[in-house]
Design a protein around this motif. Structure first.
Motif, PDB file in Angstrom:
ATOM      1  N   ASN A  46       0.869  -1.186   0.000  1.00 28.84           N
ATOM      2  CA  ASN A  46       0.000   0.000   0.000  1.00 28.84           C
ATOM      3  C   ASN A  46       0.902   1.230   0.000  1.00 28.84           C
ATOM      4  OD1 ASN A  46      -2.179   1.665   0.105  1.00 28.84           O
ATOM      5  ND2 ASN A  46      -2.801   1.167   2.167  1.00 28.84           N
ATOM      6  N   SER A  47       0.931   1.935  -1.119  1.00 32.07           N
ATOM      7  CA  SER A  47       1.854   3.057  -1.260  1.00 32.07           C
ATOM      8  C   SER A  47       1.405   4.252  -0.419  1.00 32.07           C
ATOM      9  CB  SER A  47       1.954   3.486  -2.727  1.00 32.07           C
ATOM     10  OG  SER A  47       0.786   4.182  -3.119  1.00 32.07           O
ATOM     11  N   GLU A  48       2.358   5.116  -0.140  1.00 33.29           N
ATOM     12  CA  GLU A  48       2.043   6.380   0.501  1.00 33.29           C
ATOM     13  C   GLU A  48       1.330   7.298  -0.507  1.00 33.29           C
ATOM     14  OE1 GLU A  48       2.574   7.079   3.638  1.00 33.29           O
ATOM     15  OE2 GLU A  48       3.648   5.210   4.095  1.00 33.29           O
ATOM     16  N   LYS A  49       0.667   8.326  -0.004  1.00 32.41           N
ATOM     17  CA  LYS A  49       0.054   9.319  -0.889  1.00 32.41           C
ATOM     18  C   LYS A  49       1.158  10.147  -1.530  1.00 32.41           C
ATOM     19  CE  LYS A  49      -4.074   9.649   2.018  1.00 32.41           C
ATOM     20  NZ  LYS A  49      -4.893  10.532   2.897  1.00 32.41           N
ATOM     21  N   ILE A  50       1.206  10.121  -2.844  1.00 29.50           N
ATOM     22  CA  ILE A  50       2.260  10.801  -3.592  1.00 29.50           C
ATOM     23  C   ILE A  50       1.687  12.038  -4.270  1.00 29.50           C
ATOM     24  CG2 ILE A  50       3.978  10.531  -5.411  1.00 29.50           C
ATOM     25  CD1 ILE A  50       3.671   7.482  -5.018  1.00 29.50           C
ATOM     26  N   LYS A  51       2.396  13.156  -4.181  1.00 30.19           N
ATOM     27  CA  LYS A  51       1.973  14.372  -4.885  1.00 30.19           C
ATOM     28  C   LYS A  51       2.689  14.421  -6.224  1.00 30.19           C
ATOM     29  CE  LYS A  51       1.242  18.192  -2.644  1.00 30.19           C
ATOM     30  NZ  LYS A  51       1.423  19.481  -1.918  1.00 30.19           N
ATOM     31  N   GLU A  56      -2.915  14.294  -5.525  1.00 34.70           N
ATOM     32  CA  GLU A  56      -2.416  13.280  -4.600  1.00 34.70           C
ATOM     33  C   GLU A  56      -2.941  11.931  -5.057  1.00 34.70           C
ATOM     34  OE1 GLU A  56      -3.705  14.348  -0.717  1.00 34.70           O
ATOM     35  OE2 GLU A  56      -2.072  15.777  -0.390  1.00 34.70           O
ATOM     36  N   GLY A  87      -2.445   7.475  -4.565  1.00 34.89           N
ATOM     37  CA  GLY A  87      -1.886   6.307  -3.893  1.00 34.89           C
ATOM     38  C   GLY A  87      -2.434   5.057  -4.543  1.00 34.89           C
ATOM     39  N   ASP A 117       8.846  -1.579  -3.438  1.00 35.53           N
ATOM     40  CA  ASP A 117       8.375  -0.307  -2.888  1.00 35.53           C
ATOM     41  C   ASP A 117       8.811   0.866  -3.769  1.00 35.53           C
ATOM     42  OD1 ASP A 117       7.738   1.920  -1.404  1.00 35.53           O
ATOM     43  OD2 ASP A 117       8.513   1.143   0.482  1.00 35.53           O
ATOM     44  N   GLU A 131       6.408   3.192  -6.521  1.00 36.20           N
ATOM     45  CA  GLU A 131       6.242   4.644  -6.450  1.00 36.20           C
ATOM     46  C   GLU A 131       6.602   5.303  -7.770  1.00 36.20           C
ATOM     47  OE1 GLU A 131       8.104   8.476  -4.050  1.00 36.20           O
ATOM     48  OE2 GLU A 131       8.028   6.522  -3.068  1.00 36.20           O
ATOM     49  N   HIS A 160      -6.194   5.940  -3.591  1.00 34.38           N
ATOM     50  CA  HIS A 160      -6.453   7.322  -3.166  1.00 34.38           C
ATOM     51  C   HIS A 160      -6.227   8.242  -4.351  1.00 34.38           C
ATOM     52  CE1 HIS A 160      -6.501  10.969  -0.694  1.00 34.38           C
ATOM     53  NE2 HIS A 160      -5.427  11.345  -1.363  1.00 34.38           N
TER      54      HIS A 160
END
Length: 284
Positions: free
Chosen positions: A100-105, A115, A117, A142, A146, A201
């Motif tokens: 589950n990736s982080e929220k990326i801008k 944003e 994810g 990971d 991304e 997301h």
């Protein structure tokens, strides 16, 4: 690029060698009992040596074997085995895993900051590549995930009212397939299979969220108005044709224009209207 490919390692029934090992232990004890120390010592050494070769493999687990720095194969089938006692055994999980990736801008295709994810479902299918070609396969997944998410997000606009233009919000299945393909291409060198990749997301960046919301509302109103006008024009055309065909009224061009105008006002207006529709005289 490494040419290592997974292959089956030599292995045999572990229970057979367990019996042999127990016989060696019994022989060593007997030798000690009869004071045959050299034979007892040899028996103990062989007992310990054989014991290093036992390998228990759990379901969805694998072992990569190397012998003095050289890859000699992998064991993937669950069970109890005996392998080369001098081989180094590296365990690796073959189970399905979620990332589950982080929220990326990132900027979308139109340059708007968003944003995003994603959830990536993956598993190791080539244990040799995952262990011997990668320092840390999970970290590699990971970082590459991304990178792939950023790449996909920059190819599509956040949203589009044009059906011919795919967007992140309007075409989730197509975007997911593109993301899965992108990830698979990046991760195949690690012996990893991507089972699924989906956006988890998606939102405009906070600094432009309100402005983009207003723009979306304006675009939605314009698109809705366009559909309403198109529908109303079709209805007006049908009404005028039916009136003439049935001989209800005889309208000249000026009265047709006036009637069409009033019908459009009645059909398109947001609030109730009471237009005066001039149908002309019933008598000529």
């Amino acid at each position: 690029m490494s040419q290592i490919q997974e292959q089956n390692a030599w292995k045999t029934n572990g229970f057979l060698f367990l019996l042999i090992d127990l016989l060696l232990l019994a022989g060593s004890l007997y030798s000690f009992a009869v004071s045959n120390i050299p034979l007892a010592v040899i028996g103990v050494i062989l007992f310990i040596f054989v014991g290093f070769g036992f390998l228990v493999v759990q379901p969805n687990q694998g072992y990569v074997l190397t012998f003095f720095g050289k890859y000699i194969g992998s064991v993937r089938e669950d069970g109890f085995y005996w392998v080369n006692p001098l081989a180094t055994k590296k365990k690796i999980s073959l189970r399905v895993r979620n990332f589950n990736s982080e929220k990326i801008k990132v900027n979308d295709a139109e340059g708007n900051p968003i944003e995003i994810g994603a959830v990536v479902v993956w598993r190791v299918i080539d244990s040799a590549k995952a262990v011997l070609d990668m320092e840390d396969v999970e970290e590699f997944v990971d970082i590459q995930s991304e990178t792939a998410i950023r790449s996909i997000a920059s190819r599509y606009p956040y949203d589009s009212h044009d059906k011919d233009i795919e967007s992140l919000q309007g075409n989730p299945d197509e975007v997911s397939h593109a993301m899965q393909y992108e990830l698979q291409e990046r991760l195949k060198i690690a012996g990893v299979e991507i089972l699924e990749a989906r956006i988890s997301h998606l939102a405009y960046a906070p600094e432009i969220a309100q402005a983009m919301l207003r723009r979306q509302q304006a675009q939605a109103i314009i698109a809705a108005r366009q559909k309403i006008v198109e529908g109303a024009m079709g209805m007006v055309t049908t009404v005028l044709k039916d009136l003439e065909a049935q001989g209800v009224v005889d309208l000249d061009e000026e009265r047709k224009a006036s009637m069409a105008n009033n019908l459009l006002v009645a059909l398109v207006s947001d609030s109730g209207t009471t237009p005066v529709i001039n149908t002309g005289s019933l008598y000529t």
